[in-house]
Design a protein around this motif. Structure first.
Motif, PDB file in Angstrom:
ATOM      1  N   ASP A  32       0.825  -1.205   0.000  1.00  0.00           N
ATOM      2  CA  ASP A  32       0.000   0.000   0.000  1.00  0.00           C
ATOM      3  C   ASP A  32       0.863   1.260   0.000  1.00  0.00           C
ATOM      4  O   ASP A  32       0.822   2.069   0.925  1.00  0.00           O
ATOM      5  N   ASN A  33       1.685   1.403  -1.047  1.00  0.00           N
ATOM      6  CA  ASN A  33       2.556   2.582  -1.122  1.00  0.00           C
ATOM      7  C   ASN A  33       2.757   2.970  -2.582  1.00  0.00           C
ATOM      8  O   ASN A  33       2.529   2.169  -3.483  1.00  0.00           O
ATOM      9  N   TYR A  34       3.157   4.229  -2.791  1.00  0.00           N
ATOM     10  CA  TYR A  34       3.324   4.769  -4.143  1.00  0.00           C
ATOM     11  C   TYR A  34       4.788   5.143  -4.382  1.00  0.00           C
ATOM     12  O   TYR A  34       5.604   5.122  -3.449  1.00  0.00           O
ATOM     13  N   ALA A  35       5.091   5.543  -5.635  1.00  0.00           N
ATOM     14  CA  ALA A  35       6.484   5.815  -6.016  1.00  0.00           C
ATOM     15  C   ALA A  35       7.143   6.839  -5.089  1.00  0.00           C
ATOM     16  O   ALA A  35       8.290   6.661  -4.656  1.00  0.00           O
ATOM     17  N   ALA A  36       6.407   7.929  -4.742  1.00  0.00           N
ATOM     18  CA  ALA A  36       7.006   8.973  -3.889  1.00  0.00           C
ATOM     19  C   ALA A  36       7.343   8.409  -2.504  1.00  0.00           C
ATOM     20  O   ALA A  36       8.363   8.779  -1.906  1.00  0.00           O
ATOM     21  N   ASP A  37       6.501   7.496  -2.010  1.00  0.00           N
ATOM     22  CA  ASP A  37       6.752   6.882  -0.692  1.00  0.00           C
ATOM     23  C   ASP A  37       7.982   5.975  -0.763  1.00  0.00           C
ATOM     24  O   ASP A  37       8.843   6.003   0.116  1.00  0.00           O
ATOM     25  N   ARG A  38       8.033   5.183  -1.839  1.00  0.00           N
ATOM     26  CA  ARG A  38       9.159   4.238  -1.989  1.00  0.00           C
ATOM     27  C   ARG A  38      10.467   4.998  -2.162  1.00  0.00           C
ATOM     28  O   ARG A  38      11.491   4.630  -1.588  1.00  0.00           O
ATOM     29  N   GLU A  39      10.418   6.080  -2.947  1.00  0.00           N
ATOM     30  CA  GLU A  39      11.632   6.876  -3.180  1.00  0.00           C
ATOM     31  C   GLU A  39      12.134   7.481  -1.865  1.00  0.00           C
ATOM     32  O   GLU A  39      13.324   7.396  -1.542  1.00  0.00           O
ATOM     33  N   ALA A  40      11.215   8.061  -1.092  1.00  0.00           N
ATOM     34  CA  ALA A  40      11.622   8.665   0.193  1.00  0.00           C
ATOM     35  C   ALA A  40      12.120   7.574   1.138  1.00  0.00           C
ATOM     36  O   ALA A  40      13.148   7.745   1.811  1.00  0.00           O
ATOM     37  N   ALA A  41      11.419   6.450   1.177  1.00  0.00           N
ATOM     38  CA  ALA A  41      11.820   5.364   2.079  1.00  0.00           C
ATOM     39  C   ALA A  41      13.198   4.836   1.686  1.00  0.00           C
ATOM     40  O   ALA A  41      14.039   4.566   2.556  1.00  0.00           O
ATOM     41  N   GLU A  42      13.450   4.705   0.376  1.00  0.00           N
ATOM     42  CA  GLU A  42      14.761   4.205  -0.065  1.00  0.00           C
ATOM     43  C   GLU A  42      15.873   5.191   0.318  1.00  0.00           C
ATOM     44  O   GLU A  42      16.984   4.773   0.640  1.00  0.00           O
ATOM     45  N   LYS A  43      15.551   6.491   0.265  1.00  0.00           N
ATOM     46  CA  LYS A  43      16.560   7.486   0.672  1.00  0.00           C
ATOM     47  C   LYS A  43      16.870   7.333   2.161  1.00  0.00           C
ATOM     48  O   LYS A  43      18.020   7.458   2.578  1.00  0.00           O
ATOM     49  N   VAL A  44      15.845   7.086   2.966  1.00  0.00           N
ATOM     50  CA  VAL A  44      16.077   6.880   4.399  1.00  0.00           C
ATOM     51  C   VAL A  44      16.902   5.602   4.597  1.00  0.00           C
ATOM     52  O   VAL A  44      17.882   5.588   5.352  1.00  0.00           O
ATOM     53  N   ILE A  45      16.541   4.549   3.868  1.00  0.00           N
ATOM     54  CA  ILE A  45      17.260   3.268   4.014  1.00  0.00           C
ATOM     55  C   ILE A  45      18.734   3.443   3.625  1.00  0.00           C
ATOM     56  O   ILE A  45      19.632   2.872   4.251  1.00  0.00           O
ATOM     57  N   ALA A  46      18.978   4.294   2.597  1.00  0.00           N
ATOM     58  CA  ALA A  46      20.360   4.503   2.147  1.00  0.00           C
ATOM     59  C   ALA A  46      21.225   5.110   3.257  1.00  0.00           C
ATOM     60  O   ALA A  46      22.403   4.756   3.393  1.00  0.00           O
ATOM     61  N   VAL A  47      20.628   5.998   4.063  1.00  0.00           N
ATOM     62  CA  VAL A  47      21.415   6.606   5.148  1.00  0.00           C
ATOM     63  C   VAL A  47      21.241   5.851   6.467  1.00  0.00           C
ATOM     64  O   VAL A  47      22.112   5.898   7.335  1.00  0.00           O
ATOM     65  N   MET A  48      20.119   5.163   6.602  1.00  0.00           N
ATOM     66  CA  MET A  48      19.842   4.391   7.826  1.00  0.00           C
ATOM     67  C   MET A  48      19.468   2.969   7.417  1.00  0.00           C
ATOM     68  O   MET A  48      18.282   2.620   7.330  1.00  0.00           O
ATOM     69  N   PRO A  49      20.467   2.128   7.133  1.00  0.00           N
ATOM     70  CA  PRO A  49      20.158   0.807   6.588  1.00  0.00           C
ATOM     71  C   PRO A  49      19.305  -0.065   7.519  1.00  0.00           C
ATOM     72  O   PRO A  49      18.718  -1.042   7.079  1.00  0.00           O
ATOM     73  N   GLY A  50      19.192   0.318   8.780  1.00  0.00           N
ATOM     74  CA  GLY A  50      18.401  -0.492   9.708  1.00  0.00           C
ATOM     75  C   GLY A  50      16.914  -0.150   9.716  1.00  0.00           C
ATOM     76  O   GLY A  50      16.170  -0.671  10.545  1.00  0.00           O
ATOM     77  N   SER A  51      16.465   0.716   8.799  1.00  0.00           N
ATOM     78  CA  SER A  51      15.076   1.192   8.886  1.00  0.00           C
ATOM     79  C   SER A  51      14.042   0.083   8.749  1.00  0.00           C
ATOM     80  O   SER A  51      13.035   0.064   9.460  1.00  0.00           O
ATOM     81  N   GLN A  52      14.296  -0.860   7.814  1.00  0.00           N
ATOM     82  CA  GLN A  52      13.311  -1.940   7.639  1.00  0.00           C
ATOM     83  C   GLN A  52      13.300  -2.863   8.861  1.00  0.00           C
ATOM     84  O   GLN A  52      12.238  -3.252   9.350  1.00  0.00           O
ATOM     85  N   ALA A  53      14.493  -3.172   9.336  1.00  0.00           N
ATOM     86  CA  ALA A  53      14.577  -4.013  10.537  1.00  0.00           C
ATOM     87  C   ALA A  53      13.918  -3.301  11.712  1.00  0.00           C
ATOM     88  O   ALA A  53      13.251  -3.920  12.548  1.00  0.00           O
ATOM     89  N   GLY A  54      14.080  -1.972  11.757  1.00  0.00           N
ATOM     90  CA  GLY A  54      13.476  -1.183  12.832  1.00  0.00           C
ATOM     91  C   GLY A  54      11.955  -1.257  12.782  1.00  0.00           C
ATOM     92  O   GLY A  54      11.302  -1.401  13.814  1.00  0.00           O
ATOM     93  N   ALA A  55      11.383  -1.145  11.573  1.00  0.00           N
ATOM     94  CA  ALA A  55       9.924  -1.212  11.438  1.00  0.00           C
ATOM     95  C   ALA A  55       9.418  -2.591  11.871  1.00  0.00           C
ATOM     96  O   ALA A  55       8.422  -2.708  12.588  1.00  0.00           O
ATOM     97  N   ARG A  56      10.133  -3.627  11.456  1.00  0.00           N
ATOM     98  CA  ARG A  56       9.716  -4.991  11.836  1.00  0.00           C
ATOM     99  C   ARG A  56       9.826  -5.182  13.351  1.00  0.00           C
ATOM    100  O   ARG A  56       8.953  -5.759  13.979  1.00  0.00           O
TER     101      ARG A  56
END
Ligand SMILES: C[S@@+](CC[C@H](N)C(=O)[O-])C[C@H]1O[C@@H](n2cnc3c(N)ncnc32)[C@H](O)[C@@H]1O
Length: 290
Positions: free
Chosen positions: A29-53
């Protein structure tokens, strides 16, 4: 009221925090702008996905504790987010089929998704409201119909208070919910912290904050002490305010050793938690209203 106003409808061009979080969790349930912003966060904070989980895992452990051990049957989930797996009502109802849950979110898309998921309307309700206005949430007819405030209620503020600006007085907001609930009610909080992170990775932290500033909800990192102060009027249950993954982990393991016990020492800092390296920069705790 400080920064931030509710997203109006679906603007797919502006990154949205609920949908970015959905992306971290592997949702659709996300769009290109969300994915782009999320990927930018992941690039600087690689733990973001693990953090959400890890945050969702804390939510599940907290609801299970509240329903199974603390005897809570009523839940007010503030900033509930897009439904995913193991939502509050699913966990609570699996413990107690009579449990009641009210989901609150200010995002109309989140609320539409939640309403579509709920198949037990006598147990579960969805309220579209700004949690920074407790009186609106508490007086809402759905809240009133489902929750009995003369009996204990669990107020869930999971991964949400770091989206509330200091000028909005997060402590005052939490206190208004506290004052509306009966003794024996509980508060569950997870909250991003800048402890160590801002010192260890100042540039990356600043860049991640900058990305969130482009959403309706900039991020406000708080210290262990500041997050502990949110629990005024509550007694923290064991193990106190802990690292996110160290709060009553399902598997006993190294995370147990990272728990910061603040019940006795509200001045403790993250440095006191051994083995910080790469740890998810968030604290979690559950308190019981005195
Ligand atoms: C990161 S998600 C957290 C979801 C869920 N609590 C969890 O921990 O899995 C944050 C949610 O809070 C919502 N939100 C942000 N500010 C809010 C506000 N002032 N009032 C109500 N909801 C808000 C967002 O729309 C989003 O769905």
């Amino acid at each position: 009221m400080g920064e931030g106003s509710p997203p109006s409808g679906v603007d797919v061009t502006v990154p949205n925090v609920a949908r970015m979080y959905d992306y971290y969790l592997g949702g659709k349930d996300n769009y290109a702008a969300d994915r782009e912003a999320a990927e930018k966060v992941i690039a600087v904070m690689p733990g973001s996905q693990a953090g959400a989980r890890a945050n969702r895992a804390f939510l599940v452990r907290a609801v299970r504790y509240l329903a199974a051990e603390a005897g809570i049957t009523q839940f007010l989930d503030l900033g509930a987010g897009l439904p995913t797996q193991n939502n509050v009502h699913e966990v609570a109802l699996s413990v107690n089929p009579d449990a009641r849950v009210v989901y609150v979110d200010w995002d109309p898309v989140v609320c539409a998704h939640s309403r579509a998921l709920v198949r037990t309307p006598h147990n579960v309700g969805v309220v579209e409201a700004d949690l920074r206005r407790p009186e609106t949430v508490l007086r809402h007819e759905t809240t009133r119909a489902l929750l009995d405030f003369s009996r204990p209620v669990a107020v869930m503020m999971v991964s949400i208070l770091h989206f509330v600006d200091g000028s909005d007085d997060p402590q005052g907001i939490v206190a208004q919910y506290r004052d509306a609930t009966a003794a024996g009610s509980h508060l569950a909080v997870s909250h991003l912290t800048g402890d160590l992170l801002e010192k260890a990775r100042p540039e990356e932290t600043a860049r991640a904050k900058e990305i969130y500033r482009r959403t309706a909800t900039p991020v406000h990192l708080r210290t262990h002490r500041e997050i502990h102060e949110l629990f005024k009027g509550y007694e923290l249950v064991d193990p106190g305010l802990a690292w996110l993954t160290g709060w009553r982990p399902d598997e006993p393991g190294p995370d147990r050793s990272t728990v910061v016990r603040l019940k006795e020492r509200s001045g403790a800092t993250a440095e006191e938690a051994p083995g910080y390296g790469g740890r998810i920069p968030a604290y979690a705790g559950v308190g019981r209203k005195l």
